[in-house]
Write a protein that holds these residues in place. Structure first.
Motif, PDB file in Angstrom:
ATOM      1  N   MET A   1     -40.850  -8.541 -48.572  1.00 39.38           N
ATOM      2  CA  MET A   1     -42.062  -9.315 -48.772  1.00 39.38           C
ATOM      3  C   MET A   1     -41.699 -10.717 -49.236  1.00 39.38           C
ATOM      4  O   MET A   1     -40.625 -10.940 -49.776  1.00 39.38           O
ATOM      5  N   ARG A   2     -42.604 -11.607 -49.063  1.00 39.32           N
ATOM      6  CA  ARG A   2     -42.402 -12.950 -49.587  1.00 39.32           C
ATOM      7  C   ARG A   2     -42.598 -12.931 -51.093  1.00 39.32           C
ATOM      8  O   ARG A   2     -43.436 -12.203 -51.617  1.00 39.32           O
ATOM      9  N   VAL A   3     -41.822 -13.738 -51.773  1.00 37.22           N
ATOM     10  CA  VAL A   3     -41.855 -13.748 -53.234  1.00 37.22           C
ATOM     11  C   VAL A   3     -43.206 -14.235 -53.738  1.00 37.22           C
ATOM     12  O   VAL A   3     -43.728 -13.709 -54.719  1.00 37.22           O
ATOM     13  N   LYS A   4     -43.816 -15.186 -53.063  1.00 40.22           N
ATOM     14  CA  LYS A   4     -45.111 -15.684 -53.549  1.00 40.22           C
ATOM     15  C   LYS A   4     -46.195 -14.618 -53.458  1.00 40.22           C
ATOM     16  O   LYS A   4     -47.156 -14.649 -54.206  1.00 40.22           O
ATOM     17  N   ASP A   5     -46.047 -13.623 -52.563  1.00 42.59           N
ATOM     18  CA  ASP A   5     -46.994 -12.511 -52.500  1.00 42.59           C
ATOM     19  C   ASP A   5     -46.760 -11.530 -53.639  1.00 42.59           C
ATOM     20  O   ASP A   5     -47.680 -10.870 -54.098  1.00 42.59           O
ATOM     21  N   CYS A   6     -45.526 -11.397 -54.098  1.00 42.13           N
ATOM     22  CA  CYS A   6     -45.181 -10.437 -55.156  1.00 42.13           C
ATOM     23  C   CYS A   6     -45.458 -10.970 -56.564  1.00 42.13           C
ATOM     24  O   CYS A   6     -45.521 -10.199 -57.509  1.00 42.13           O
ATOM     25  N   GLU A   7     -45.601 -12.260 -56.726  1.00 41.81           N
ATOM     26  CA  GLU A   7     -45.739 -12.838 -58.066  1.00 41.81           C
ATOM     27  C   GLU A   7     -46.999 -12.384 -58.779  1.00 41.81           C
ATOM     28  O   GLU A   7     -47.037 -12.359 -59.999  1.00 41.81           O
ATOM     29  N   SER A   8     -48.020 -11.966 -58.057  1.00 45.20           N
ATOM     30  CA  SER A   8     -49.252 -11.512 -58.700  1.00 45.20           C
ATOM     31  C   SER A   8     -49.281  -9.993 -58.887  1.00 45.20           C
ATOM     32  O   SER A   8     -50.256  -9.457 -59.378  1.00 45.20           O
ATOM     33  N   CYS A   9     -48.214  -9.302 -58.538  1.00 46.45           N
ATOM     34  CA  CYS A   9     -48.135  -7.853 -58.667  1.00 46.45           C
ATOM     35  C   CYS A   9     -47.758  -7.478 -60.100  1.00 46.45           C
ATOM     36  O   CYS A   9     -47.034  -8.203 -60.777  1.00 46.45           O
ATOM     37  N   VAL A  10     -48.216  -6.323 -60.558  1.00 49.83           N
ATOM     38  CA  VAL A  10     -47.916  -5.876 -61.926  1.00 49.83           C
ATOM     39  C   VAL A  10     -46.470  -5.412 -62.055  1.00 49.83           C
ATOM     40  O   VAL A  10     -45.937  -5.339 -63.164  1.00 49.83           O
ATOM     41  N   HIS A  11     -45.811  -5.097 -60.960  1.00 46.96           N
ATOM     42  CA  HIS A  11     -44.430  -4.622 -60.981  1.00 46.96           C
ATOM     43  C   HIS A  11     -43.411  -5.752 -60.866  1.00 46.96           C
ATOM     44  O   HIS A  11     -42.214  -5.510 -60.917  1.00 46.96           O
ATOM     45  N   HIS A  12     -43.865  -6.980 -60.711  1.00 43.82           N
ATOM     46  CA  HIS A  12     -42.980  -8.132 -60.527  1.00 43.82           C
ATOM     47  C   HIS A  12     -42.373  -8.566 -61.858  1.00 43.82           C
ATOM     48  O   HIS A  12     -43.066  -8.700 -62.855  1.00 43.82           O
ATOM     49  N   THR A  13     -41.052  -8.785 -61.874  1.00 42.68           N
ATOM     50  CA  THR A  13     -40.370  -9.405 -63.006  1.00 42.68           C
ATOM     51  C   THR A  13     -39.421 -10.457 -62.462  1.00 42.68           C
ATOM     52  O   THR A  13     -38.958 -10.362 -61.319  1.00 42.68           O
ATOM     53  N   ARG A  14     -39.150 -11.450 -63.265  1.00 41.76           N
ATOM     54  CA  ARG A  14     -38.235 -12.522 -62.880  1.00 41.76           C
ATOM     55  C   ARG A  14     -36.954 -12.344 -63.670  1.00 41.76           C
ATOM     56  O   ARG A  14     -36.959 -12.385 -64.889  1.00 41.76           O
ATOM     57  N   LYS A  15     -35.855 -12.114 -62.973  1.00 43.64           N
ATOM     58  CA  LYS A  15     -34.568 -11.899 -63.624  1.00 43.64           C
ATOM     59  C   LYS A  15     -33.732 -13.162 -63.492  1.00 43.64           C
ATOM     60  O   LYS A  15     -33.741 -13.819 -62.455  1.00 43.64           O
ATOM     61  N   VAL A  16     -33.012 -13.501 -64.583  1.00 45.05           N
ATOM     62  CA  VAL A  16     -32.246 -14.738 -64.648  1.00 45.05           C
ATOM     63  C   VAL A  16     -30.840 -14.441 -65.137  1.00 45.05           C
ATOM     64  O   VAL A  16     -30.641 -13.585 -65.996  1.00 45.05           O
ATOM     65  N   TRP A  17     -29.859 -15.147 -64.580  1.00 47.26           N
ATOM     66  CA  TRP A  17     -28.501 -15.088 -65.111  1.00 47.26           C
ATOM     67  C   TRP A  17     -27.897 -16.482 -65.066  1.00 47.26           C
ATOM     68  O   TRP A  17     -28.326 -17.336 -64.312  1.00 47.26           O
ATOM     69  N   SER A  18     -26.898 -16.710 -65.915  1.00 46.73           N
ATOM     70  CA  SER A  18     -26.244 -18.010 -66.005  1.00 46.73           C
ATOM     71  C   SER A  18     -24.816 -17.906 -65.487  1.00 46.73           C
ATOM     72  O   SER A  18     -24.159 -16.880 -65.616  1.00 46.73           O
ATOM     73  N   ASP A  19     -24.354 -19.003 -64.916  1.00 47.81           N
ATOM     74  CA  ASP A  19     -23.014 -19.049 -64.350  1.00 47.81           C
ATOM     75  C   ASP A  19     -22.322 -20.320 -64.839  1.00 47.81           C
ATOM     76  O   ASP A  19     -22.947 -21.376 -64.952  1.00 47.81           O
ATOM     77  N   TYR A  20     -21.056 -20.207 -65.156  1.00 54.21           N
ATOM     78  CA  TYR A  20     -20.261 -21.330 -65.646  1.00 54.21           C
ATOM     79  C   TYR A  20     -19.304 -21.726 -64.537  1.00 54.21           C
ATOM     80  O   TYR A  20     -18.579 -20.896 -63.999  1.00 54.21           O
ATOM     81  N   TYR A  21     -19.303 -23.023 -64.168  1.00 53.57           N
ATOM     82  CA  TYR A  21     -18.474 -23.506 -63.076  1.00 53.57           C
ATOM     83  C   TYR A  21     -17.705 -24.728 -63.536  1.00 53.57           C
ATOM     84  O   TYR A  21     -18.286 -25.660 -64.084  1.00 53.57           O
ATOM     85  N   LYS A  22     -16.393 -24.754 -63.320  1.00 50.17           N
ATOM     86  CA  LYS A  22     -15.536 -25.871 -63.707  1.00 50.17           C
ATOM     87  C   LYS A  22     -14.847 -26.404 -62.448  1.00 50.17           C
ATOM     88  O   LYS A  22     -13.826 -25.886 -62.014  1.00 50.17           O
ATOM     89  N   PRO A  23     -15.415 -27.431 -61.824  1.00 52.00           N
ATOM     90  CA  PRO A  23     -14.792 -28.005 -60.636  1.00 52.00           C
ATOM     91  C   PRO A  23     -13.512 -28.773 -61.000  1.00 52.00           C
ATOM     92  O   PRO A  23     -13.325 -29.182 -62.141  1.00 52.00           O
ATOM     93  N   ILE A  24     -12.665 -28.957 -60.033  1.00 51.65           N
ATOM     94  CA  ILE A  24     -11.441 -29.726 -60.240  1.00 51.65           C
ATOM     95  C   ILE A  24     -11.821 -31.201 -60.429  1.00 51.65           C
ATOM     96  O   ILE A  24     -12.632 -31.756 -59.702  1.00 51.65           O
TER      97      ILE A  24
END
Length: 60
Positions: A1-24
């Motif tokens: 499904m499209r995410v914008k359709d799921c955002e109004s659902c009671v089962h929808h949660t937004r999960k977040v994670w962080s990433d550390y990146y060190k470019p040369i």
């Protein structure tokens, strides 16, 4: 499904994670990533094909 359709659902949660990146030859960069997750189906909202839940709330 499209995410914008799921955002109004009671089962929808937004999960977040962080990433550390060190470019040369550059300073360290912290990046945050997020995705929509369906608690009913147990997977990302993009992987759900069809959800005809009776608890689904229409946004309009």
């Amino acid at each position: 499904m499209r995410v914008k359709d799921c955002e109004s659902c009671v089962h929808h949660t937004r999960k977040v994670w962080s990433d550390y990146y060190k470019p040369i030859n550059y300073h360290a960069i912290g990046m945050n990533h997020a995705y929509a997750y369906c608690e009913k189906h147990g997977c990302r909202c993009l992987a759900v094909r069809n959800c005809k839940d009776k608890e689904y709330r229409e946004s309009k």
